[in-house]
Motif scaffolding. Structure first.
Motif, PDB file in Angstrom:
ATOM      1  N   LEU A   6       5.261   1.969 -22.912  1.00  0.00           N
ATOM      2  CA  LEU A   6       6.153   0.915 -23.353  1.00  0.00           C
ATOM      3  C   LEU A   6       6.415   0.870 -24.827  1.00  0.00           C
ATOM      4  O   LEU A   6       5.881   0.094 -25.528  1.00  0.00           O
ATOM      5  N   PHE A   7       7.205   1.601 -25.270  1.00  0.00           N
ATOM      6  CA  PHE A   7       7.832   1.570 -26.554  1.00  0.00           C
ATOM      7  C   PHE A   7       7.398   0.387 -27.381  1.00  0.00           C
ATOM      8  O   PHE A   7       8.195  -0.323 -27.918  1.00  0.00           O
ATOM      9  N   ALA A   8       6.144   0.204 -27.455  1.00  0.00           N
ATOM     10  CA  ALA A   8       5.648  -0.926 -28.212  1.00  0.00           C
ATOM     11  C   ALA A   8       5.603  -0.606 -29.657  1.00  0.00           C
ATOM     12  O   ALA A   8       5.209  -1.394 -30.449  1.00  0.00           O
ATOM     13  N   MET A   9       5.845   0.448 -29.926  1.00  0.00           N
ATOM     14  CA  MET A   9       5.745   0.882 -31.254  1.00  0.00           C
ATOM     15  C   MET A   9       5.242  -0.196 -32.078  1.00  0.00           C
ATOM     16  O   MET A   9       5.677  -0.267 -33.096  1.00  0.00           O
ATOM     17  N   THR A  10       5.199   0.052 -30.921  1.00  0.00           N
ATOM     18  CA  THR A  10       5.555   0.979 -31.511  1.00  0.00           C
ATOM     19  C   THR A  10       5.754   0.162 -32.347  1.00  0.00           C
ATOM     20  O   THR A  10       5.355   0.070 -33.211  1.00  0.00           O
ATOM     21  N   CYS A  11       6.063  -0.535 -32.161  1.00  0.00           N
ATOM     22  CA  CYS A  11       6.209  -1.754 -32.735  1.00  0.00           C
ATOM     23  C   CYS A  11       5.021  -2.035 -33.462  1.00  0.00           C
ATOM     24  O   CYS A  11       4.429  -2.908 -33.387  1.00  0.00           O
ATOM     25  N   LEU A  34      -0.180  -6.754 -31.915  1.00  0.00           N
ATOM     26  CA  LEU A  34       1.257  -6.605 -31.720  1.00  0.00           C
ATOM     27  C   LEU A  34       1.582  -6.842 -30.252  1.00  0.00           C
ATOM     28  O   LEU A  34       0.824  -6.456 -29.365  1.00  0.00           O
ATOM     29  N   VAL A  35       2.686  -7.533 -30.032  1.00  0.00           N
ATOM     30  CA  VAL A  35       3.177  -7.820 -28.692  1.00  0.00           C
ATOM     31  C   VAL A  35       4.642  -7.425 -28.672  1.00  0.00           C
ATOM     32  O   VAL A  35       5.412  -7.858 -29.533  1.00  0.00           O
ATOM     33  N   CYS A  36       5.030  -6.576 -27.700  1.00  0.00           N
ATOM     34  CA  CYS A  36       6.376  -6.004 -27.716  1.00  0.00           C
ATOM     35  C   CYS A  36       7.083  -6.120 -26.371  1.00  0.00           C
ATOM     36  O   CYS A  36       6.444  -6.128 -25.321  1.00  0.00           O
ATOM     37  N   LEU A  61       4.367  -9.365 -34.643  1.00  0.00           N
ATOM     38  CA  LEU A  61       3.113  -8.931 -35.249  1.00  0.00           C
ATOM     39  C   LEU A  61       2.336 -10.170 -35.658  1.00  0.00           C
ATOM     40  O   LEU A  61       2.833 -11.002 -36.418  1.00  0.00           O
ATOM     41  N   ILE A  62       1.126 -10.286 -35.134  1.00  0.00           N
ATOM     42  CA  ILE A  62       0.297 -11.470 -35.375  1.00  0.00           C
ATOM     43  C   ILE A  62      -0.903 -11.022 -36.208  1.00  0.00           C
ATOM     44  O   ILE A  62      -1.828 -10.396 -35.695  1.00  0.00           O
ATOM     45  N   SER A 146       4.269  -4.959 -23.592  1.00  0.00           N
ATOM     46  CA  SER A 146       3.049  -4.271 -24.004  1.00  0.00           C
ATOM     47  C   SER A 146       2.357  -5.073 -25.099  1.00  0.00           C
ATOM     48  O   SER A 146       2.958  -5.938 -25.740  1.00  0.00           O
ATOM     49  N   ALA A 147       1.086  -4.761 -25.323  1.00  0.00           N
ATOM     50  CA  ALA A 147       0.324  -5.428 -26.372  1.00  0.00           C
ATOM     51  C   ALA A 147      -0.744  -4.469 -26.881  1.00  0.00           C
ATOM     52  O   ALA A 147      -1.195  -3.578 -26.158  1.00  0.00           O
ATOM     53  N   GLY A 148      -1.124  -4.661 -28.141  1.00  0.00           N
ATOM     54  CA  GLY A 148      -2.141  -3.805 -28.725  1.00  0.00           C
ATOM     55  C   GLY A 148      -2.536  -4.281 -30.105  1.00  0.00           C
ATOM     56  O   GLY A 148      -2.330  -5.452 -30.448  1.00  0.00           O
TER      57      GLY A 148
END
Length: 157
Positions: A6-11, A34-36, A61-62, A146-148
């Motif tokens: 999930l392209f959380a970049m991902t985030c 991060l939660v995306c 972004l937390i 997604s989350a990370g």
């Protein structure tokens, strides 16, 4: 869920200065959750088992620091999946801070990496000329969420 990491970049990641004063040359720890949400996942199979994906996502972004402001992030990237199950991706994100200043970053993901690296490449306003970077990782919660965590540093110009 298939191939989609999930392209959380991902985030990906990003500066949590909050209410702290911005000082030239200062290095700031940049860690948090991060939660995306994936907005676009345009997958095309170019050959059997070989897929190319154009993706976009939005994140929040937390920061770990309780007094730091939350940051929003918009990301875009390209993923490539091989028939052997390996994959790789690269892209960019723009982090938007309360007040309108922004930080830009590049990210990389892939099946060969345990954590995904990102590099801050500049910004606007008080973040013009910013540098730094770190790593992040996330897990898919659903096909679109997604989350990370992210863990890095930011170097003020």
């Amino acid at each position: 869920m298939g191939y989609k990491p999930l392209f959380a970049m991902t985030c990906t990641v990003f500066l949590s200065i909050g209410t702290a004063a911005v000082r030239a040359g200062e290095t700031i720890n940049d860690t948090g959750i991060l939660v995306c949400a994936t907005d676009k996942w345009d997958e095309k199979e170019v050959q059997k088992g070989h897929k190319l994906v154009d993706a976009t996502s939005r994140c929040v972004l937390i920061p770990d620091e309780a007094t730091a402001k939350k940051v929003t992030e918009a990301c875009a990237g390209k993923y490539e999946y091989q028939p052997d199950g390996s994959w790789k991706a690269k892209g960019t994100c723009t982090d938007s801070y309360p007040g309108g200043d922004k930080i830009f970053l590049n990210w990389e993901e892939g099946s060969h990496l345990k954590e995904y690296p990102y590099v801050k490449t500049g910004g606007t306003g008080k973040y013009q000329g910013v540098s730094g970077g770190g790593t992040y990782f996330y897990e898919n919660l659903t096909d679109t969420l997604s989350a990370g965590r992210y863990n890095g540093k930011i170097v003020l110009p």
